[in-house]
Design an enzyme around this catalytic site. Structure first.
Site, PDB file in Angstrom:
ATOM      1  CG  ASP A 258      -0.167   0.094   2.216  1.00 31.98           C
ATOM      2  OD1 ASP A 258       0.554  -1.358   2.965  1.00 31.98           O
ATOM      3  OD2 ASP A 258      -0.004   0.644   3.592  1.00 31.98           O
ATOM      4  CG  ASN A 259       3.099   2.442   2.113  1.00 31.12           C
ATOM      5  OD1 ASN A 259       2.078   3.181   2.524  1.00 31.12           O
ATOM      6  ND2 ASN A 259       3.998   2.207   3.311  1.00 31.12           N
TER       7      ASN A 259
END
Length: 478
Positions: A258-259
């Site tokens: 998610d980064n």
């Protein structure tokens, strides 16, 4: 706001009040608003440079909508692998997409937040950001942009007057809300969530959005080729990002799926560090006890995350074809490492043998413990800096036999724009660095006396570095 070009296209993706891509949310109401950082350079690029301080606070502290833009912020839905464990209970938990606009290159850019309040994905968090966390993100993004890393830009930092309690820093801590300027908010985890929900139609819609907004040259692709072409671009740009981090001596710290996003833009700075030396095992996060995201393993992390993105896209494209695209990562990374290191050294690439030089260069750095940023400073433009390097505190390392092969390669490579050495930055005695002790020294007077002079001085120093190197790190090349 003469050059302000609003274009809130992301909201067109959502149906039924944003589902399945986002949720409309409301910003927190803060008791105070003190502007601590305003990125005037980038505000002018997106037509917001003439905002008064009152207008700045209105939009980036109270989050009143910008003209003709999103009328309500949206928290984007996503899942993600966090330290290799899948988590379906995440999403924008303390931030949201506030606005979208076009810059002078006509690129679509997002204004997103950090610390703007609770959302449906906050879980047990308060949705807030500490002022120290905001200061650290300003320092990270400014330094990385100067070094040529394709990164999000910290656009605004406003202290908000609340007291926060955190386990990892002295409490009560001062609070802030940050706005970042990004090219993309489409994380790998957004595709993972849609795959988890088995929503093929939504995955296809998100692919279309990415191609239209970021990779328009792929618009003529159809069917499976369309999916594969987007994935190949993500592979290429993720490889470039990992290489740029290595050339900067930077450790992101939390390379969860998610980064990472489909344009390969670096963003979301938590426990980051710059490595003092070329130590492959150097980590940024105290909780990364196995070194999963260590300095020397960031490319590996990027490739693993790409495999998870490929897994999500496998609902629409053949697995073997996706795996074939993923195999492009290694050669793309080698090419990108050569580009990034030669650029940081101010040298023109020779072609064959460039990656071998980078490998030898890093091996020498690792074996000798040479100060990371010092070596790039001392040998910028190769032979044109030999006299400067001979006066360096690291000159003894350069005089050793084990450096002779590196010296020969540096001296034989053609300098790139050697006129940059005439800048005041290269006439100084030491490079601009951002090691953890320096970050703490910048924060201490802010915490103790509300003294921002060291913070401002460091930003001015980074500005001299940025002007001296002359990298166009802001430009995304599809």
């Amino acid at each position: 706001m003469e050059n302000y070009k609003p274009d809130p296209v992301f909201e067109k993706l959502g149906l039924d009040n944003g589902a399945p891509f986002y949720d409309p949310v409301t910003a927190a109401a803060f008791p105070d608003h003190t502007v601590r950082y305003r990125n005037q350079r980038w505000a002018e690029k997106v037509g917001l440079g003439d905002l008064s301080e009152e207008g700045w606070v209105s939009h980036f502290g109270r989050f009143e909508p910008l003209p003709d833009n999103l009328q309500a912020p949206v928290a984007i839905r996503y899942h993600g692998h966090q330290f290799r464990s899948y988590n379906p209970d995440i999403g924008d938990g303390r931030g949201f997409l506030f606005a979208q606009l076009r810059d002078e290159q006509n690129r679509l850019l997002d204004l997103g937040t950090k610390g703007s309040g609770k959302t449906p994905y906050s879980r047990f968090g308060d949705g807030r950001l500490t002022l120290k966390g905001g200061v650290r993100e300003v320092l990270a993004t400014e330094m990385l942009e100067a070094q040529g890393v394709y990164t999000s830009k910290t656009f605004s930092l406003i202290e908000t007057g609340e007291k926060l309690y955190r386990e990892d820093e002295p409490s009560p801590a001062r609070s802030a809300v940050l706005v970042r300027l990004s090219h993309s908010h489409v994380r790998f985890g957004a595709f993972q969530r849609l795959a988890y929900e088995k929503n093929d139609e939504a995955i296809a819609a998100l692919v279309d959005y990415c191609i239209e907004q970021f990779y328009p040259a792929l618009a003529g692709k159809e069917g499976e080729d369309r999916i594969l072409s987007l994935f190949e671009k993500a592979v290429q740009h993720t490889a470039q990002l990992a290489a740029q981090w290595m050339a900067a001596g930077f450790v992101h710290g939390v390379l969860n799926t998610d980064n990472m996003n489909v344009t390969g833009e670096s963003f979301d700075y938590g426990p980051w560090r710059f490595a003092p030396i070329a130590d492959p095992s150097f980590t940024a996060a105290y909780f990364d006890q196995t070194g999963l995201y260590a300095f020397g393993r960031q490319a590996e992390a990027g490739a693993w995350n790409l495999a998870q993105l490929g897994g999500a896209l496998s609902l629409l494209a053949p697995v073997e074809a996706l795996n074939e695209a993923l195999r492009l990562f290694s050669p793309a990374y080698e090419e990108a490492m050569s580009d990034a290191f030669f650029r940081r050294l101010g040298l023109r690439r020779a072609g064959e043998g460039d990656f071998a030089f980078v490998t030898n260069f890093l091996r020498w750095m690792t074996e000798t413990g040479a100060p990371y940023e010092r070596v790039f400073f001392d040998w910028f433009c190769g032979s044109a800096s030999e006299d400067r390097a001979s006066q360096s505190p690291a000159a003894e390392l350069y005089a050793q036999d084990k450096f002779s092969e590196i010296r020969d390669a540096l001296s034989s490579a053609a300098p790139d724009r050697p006129e940059r050495l005439a800048r005041d930055y290269f006439k100084g005695a030491k490079p601009c660095t951002m090691l953890i002790d320096e970050v703490e020294a910048i924060w201490a007077p802010i915490a103790d006396e509300d003294d921002w002079s060291a913070f401002r001085a460091k930003l001015e120093e980074i500005g001299r570095l940025r002007e001296a190197l002359g990298f166009d790190a802001s430009r995304f090349i599809p």
